[in-house]
Scaffold this motif. Structure first.
Motif, PDB file in Angstrom:
ATOM      1  N   ALA A 104       0.834  -1.208   0.000  1.00 29.85           N
ATOM      2  CA  ALA A 104       0.000   0.000   0.000  1.00 29.85           C
ATOM      3  C   ALA A 104       0.866   1.255   0.000  1.00 29.85           C
ATOM      4  O   ALA A 104       0.526   2.260  -0.646  1.00 29.85           O
ATOM      5  N   GLU A 105       1.988   1.213   0.708  1.00 29.40           N
ATOM      6  CA  GLU A 105       2.921   2.339   0.707  1.00 29.40           C
ATOM      7  C   GLU A 105       3.542   2.520  -0.674  1.00 29.40           C
ATOM      8  O   GLU A 105       3.655   3.651  -1.177  1.00 29.40           O
ATOM      9  N   GLN A 106       3.937   1.417  -1.289  1.00 29.70           N
ATOM     10  CA  GLN A 106       4.518   1.494  -2.633  1.00 29.70           C
ATOM     11  C   GLN A 106       3.528   2.107  -3.623  1.00 29.70           C
ATOM     12  O   GLN A 106       3.889   2.945  -4.440  1.00 29.70           O
ATOM     13  N   GLU A 107       2.281   1.682  -3.546  1.00 32.68           N
ATOM     14  CA  GLU A 107       1.268   2.182  -4.462  1.00 32.68           C
ATOM     15  C   GLU A 107       1.047   3.681  -4.297  1.00 32.68           C
ATOM     16  O   GLU A 107       0.748   4.395  -5.258  1.00 32.68           O
ATOM     17  N   GLY A 116      11.003 -11.163   0.629  1.00 34.16           N
ATOM     18  CA  GLY A 116      10.835  -9.899  -0.082  1.00 34.16           C
ATOM     19  C   GLY A 116      11.165  -8.656   0.705  1.00 34.16           C
ATOM     20  O   GLY A 116      10.850  -7.542   0.286  1.00 34.16           O
ATOM     21  N   ILE A 117      11.845  -8.811   1.854  1.00 39.79           N
ATOM     22  CA  ILE A 117      12.228  -7.655   2.668  1.00 39.79           C
ATOM     23  C   ILE A 117      13.742  -7.474   2.569  1.00 39.79           C
ATOM     24  O   ILE A 117      14.513  -8.258   3.139  1.00 39.79           O
ATOM     25  N   PRO A 118      14.223  -6.450   1.860  1.00 39.68           N
ATOM     26  CA  PRO A 118      15.672  -6.240   1.736  1.00 39.68           C
ATOM     27  C   PRO A 118      16.284  -5.815   3.062  1.00 39.68           C
ATOM     28  O   PRO A 118      15.602  -5.242   3.920  1.00 39.68           O
ATOM     29  N   ASN A 119      17.592  -6.082   3.214  1.00 42.48           N
ATOM     30  CA  ASN A 119      18.188  -5.825   4.530  1.00 42.48           C
ATOM     31  C   ASN A 119      18.321  -4.346   4.866  1.00 42.48           C
ATOM     32  O   ASN A 119      18.569  -3.998   6.015  1.00 42.48           O
ATOM     33  N   ASN A 120      18.145  -3.447   3.881  1.00 45.35           N
ATOM     34  CA  ASN A 120      18.171  -2.017   4.236  1.00 45.35           C
ATOM     35  C   ASN A 120      16.856  -1.556   4.854  1.00 45.35           C
ATOM     36  O   ASN A 120      16.721  -0.402   5.235  1.00 45.35           O
ATOM     37  N   GLU A 121      15.878  -2.460   4.973  1.00 49.28           N
ATOM     38  CA  GLU A 121      14.620  -2.148   5.657  1.00 49.28           C
ATOM     39  C   GLU A 121      14.517  -2.871   6.992  1.00 49.28           C
ATOM     40  O   GLU A 121      13.464  -2.915   7.610  1.00 49.28           O
ATOM     41  N   ILE A 176       4.974   6.051  -0.976  1.00 46.34           N
ATOM     42  CA  ILE A 176       5.381   6.399   0.385  1.00 46.34           C
ATOM     43  C   ILE A 176       6.561   5.512   0.779  1.00 46.34           C
ATOM     44  O   ILE A 176       6.579   4.310   0.502  1.00 46.34           O
ATOM     45  N   GLN A 177       7.552   6.120   1.416  1.00 46.38           N
ATOM     46  CA  GLN A 177       8.724   5.373   1.882  1.00 46.38           C
ATOM     47  C   GLN A 177       8.286   4.322   2.905  1.00 46.38           C
ATOM     48  O   GLN A 177       7.462   4.576   3.774  1.00 46.38           O
ATOM     49  N   HIS A 178       8.871   3.100   2.802  1.00 43.98           N
ATOM     50  CA  HIS A 178       8.510   2.035   3.736  1.00 43.98           C
ATOM     51  C   HIS A 178       9.015   2.342   5.136  1.00 43.98           C
ATOM     52  O   HIS A 178      10.090   2.922   5.310  1.00 43.98           O
TER      53      HIS A 178
END
Length: 279
Positions: free
Chosen positions: A106-109, A138-143, A112-114
């Motif tokens: 929803a943020e991507q759509e 699907g969660i990259p390590n920078n998040e 909006i920054q995660h």
């Protein structure tokens, strides 16, 4: 039907992390009213409500989550010591990330920054496995930011020669019993160690002006000189029942030259913190 953020969350809240969000879906709480106390959800908030197709965490906001890693196959979520005879009643990593991905999509759509996941690992030694599992989901390590890491795990994760992949996802804790000198030691060993991505300050027990205060201006200047991109994550005094200390603490931190990048707090105190966070 798409999931929607609650109407009261008109603006993204990038600089906030809601503490102890150990519940993925409100529907699980409705089916099992004891789940909230079982997992030790301080906030009492779930990520989503699948019945009403609503996202209960503000857009852009992060979450602090408590994870217990039981080998390759089982990662569960609870702040409390897990009751092994109820192991299958706890939310697992996969269902948690499934709910988180609904918020993330929803943020991507909406462009909006995660928010970030502040992962409070209650078991140590399998950090790389945990990070790799999140990447596969699907969660990259920078998040992701790992919290409450202790030596030797901290040095292993930061050591340049030990890992082909650098994990920029480690927060070093500072408190009245965990010295800022530990963070400075990591920064000063730059020939062996990467800089930690964040420092996490827990002010519990430091309400009086004559109590331990780690952040004198010269020390803060040294930190930013060595690690200009290091983030500060602050634990709100509301976690310890001292919400009256929010403004005095914020002013003292800012006077020390510390940037408040993230505040881990309750939703009800976000507006009180907004004037102080670093945009």
């Amino acid at each position: 039907m798409k999931y929607q953020f609650l109407k009261e969350y008109e603006n993204p809240l990038f600089n906030f992390i809601i503490h102890r969000v150990n519940l993925p879906d409100q529907q699980a709480v409705c089916k099992n009213p004891f789940l909230k106390s079982l997992v030790g959800s301080k906030s009492g908030i779930s990520i989503i409500d699948s019945k009403n197709k609503t996202i209960l965490i503000p857009p852009g906001a992060g979450v602090e989550v408590d994870f217990w890693i039981f080998g390759d196959e089982k990662i569960i979520i609870t702040h409390n010591n897990p009751e092994l005879n109820k192991i299958n009643e706890y939310p697992c990593l996969e269902e948690y990330i499934e709910a988180w991905q609904i918020k993330r999509a929803a943020e991507q759509e909406s462009h909006i920054q995660h928010g970030i996941i502040l992962a409070n690992l209650k078991t140590h030694g399998n950090e790389e496995l945990f990070i790799n599992k999140l990447e596969k989901l699907g969660i990259p390590n920078n998040e992701i930011v790992l919290l409450d890491e202790e030596p030797p795990a901290t040095d292993r994760l930061l050591r340049k020669e030990a890992n082909k992949v650098t994990y920029h996802c480690l927060a070093r804790r500072v408190s009245r019993i965990e010295s800022l000198a530990n963070v400075l030691l990591s920064l000063n060993q730059d020939e062996f160690l990467e800089s930690p991505s964040a420092l996490f300050y827990d002010p519990n027990g430091c309400w009086q002006l004559n109590s331990y205060w780690p952040f004198d201006k010269k020390t803060v200047e040294k930190i930013y000189a060595k690690a200009p991109r290091i983030l500060t994550i602050l634990c709100c005094p509301s976690r310890w029942g001292h919400s009256e200390q929010i403004e005095p603490l914020a002013h003292r931190l800012i006077e020390s030259g510390l940037k408040l990048n993230y505040v881990m707090t309750d939703i009800e105190f976000m507006k009180k913190w907004q004037p102080f966070v670093t945009v």
